[in-house]
Design an enzyme around this catalytic site. Structure first.
Site, PDB file in Angstrom:
ATOM      1  CD  GLU A  39      34.743 -58.949  19.255  1.00  0.00           C
ATOM      2  OE1 GLU A  39      35.818 -59.766  18.832  1.00  0.00           O
ATOM      3  OE2 GLU A  39      33.869 -59.601  19.776  1.00  0.00           O
ATOM      4  CE  LYS A 109      38.782 -61.566  20.696  1.00  0.00           C
ATOM      5  NZ  LYS A 109      37.604 -61.791  19.831  1.00  0.00           N
ATOM      6  CB  CYS A 151      34.589 -60.837  22.683  1.00  0.00           C
ATOM      7  SG  CYS A 151      33.160 -61.811  22.419  1.00  0.00           S
TER       8      CYS A 151
END
Length: 275
Positions: A39, A109, A151
């Site tokens: 990321e 995301k 993440c």
């Protein structure tokens, strides 16, 4: 073969791209392979306003990534790069390229990191300039279905359950984990996602420490410990610190045997998951 890069990103996108290209050039010649980046590898800036400037150039960086894949003949899961949305904010976009440089999938995301952490940053407010994604993405990569996530997503198991329902056998989790949350939860969360999904997990992470010569220029510190984990929850490969590659061969026989011996997906009672 899957290769995951642990990397110390800076706020300079050009510098980061050139260094990642150099890393990819060092990979063994064996092809085909999938390369996974962390990321925020393209721009790990001090402020989201700086990242917003890079997001406005996203078409240029997508073109550069496409050319890199063609040159190196690799499939590339490009961690996250900032991509402008029509709201004035940017997506933390995980874009998948094939070895011909074609874009095969884009995951934005979903879960944004608006939390307080006991580190030198303290308060994180990712949603200030980041637009949350809305769609679960599973893509075909070299005959294997791969689920894309990023993440903080790893704390929301329902996302991975939905990916497995869509056929995912490999779960990619590029990350820029903080040091305190990493020490507390990184290994536990990722091993749990592998065990409950009965899937391989590949987590390429940023690494940077202020007390070493491998440090981010934005003052933040990231945990590293990039991992590849088996469907049984065993750590196949780990990069504890510094920069470098971890690699593993995805053995579908191992995955199939794991699912046959313990058919969790057939046993699950609550099969419909809504995010």
């Amino acid at each position: 073969m899957i290769h995951a890069l642990q990397f110390c990103a800076t706020s300079n996108a050009k510098h980061n791209f050139e260094r990642v290209a150099e890393f990819i050039n060092t990979l063994p010649a064996h092809r085909p392979c999938l390369v996974s980046l962390p990321e925020s590898w393209l721009c790990f800036a001090k402020s989201s306003e700086q990242v917003l400037e890079v997001a406005r150039q996203h078409q240029y960086w997508r073109q550069q990534l496409s050319l890199l894949c063609q040159k190196e003949q690799v499939w590339l899961a490009a961690g996250t790069i900032p991509v402008m949305s029509d709201t004035g904010r940017y997506y933390a976009a995980s874009i998948l390229f094939d070895a011909q440089g074609r874009e095969c999938a884009q995951y934005n995301k979903i879960h944004l990191f608006d939390v307080t952490v006991s580190d030198n940053t303290g308060n994180y407010h990712e949603s200030k300039h980041t637009q949350p994604g809305e769609h679960i993405v599973v893509a075909d990569v070299l005959g294997t279905k791969v689920g894309l996530s990023v993440c903080y997503d790893m704390r929301f198991s329902e996302l991975y359950r939905a990916q497995v329902e869509l056929g995912a056998n490999v779960l990619l989790v590029p990350s820029a984990f903080t040091v305190p949350t990493g020490r507390a939860h990184w290994h536990t969360l990722l091993r749990a996602r592998a065990i409950e999904s009965q899937a391989f997990v590949v987590a390429a992470g940023l690494y940077g420490r202020n007390d070493t010569d491998i440090a981010h220029d934005n003052g933040r510190q990231t945990y590293g410990h990039s991992l590849i984990i088996s469907p049984w929850g065993e750590i196949i490969s780990e990069c504890h610190s510094g920069e470098g590659w971890i690699s593993a061969t995805v053995d579908m026989n191992e995955l199939n045997q794991c699912r046959e011996r313990m058919p969790m997906h057939a046993h699950r009672q609550a099969r419909k998951v809504k995010l």
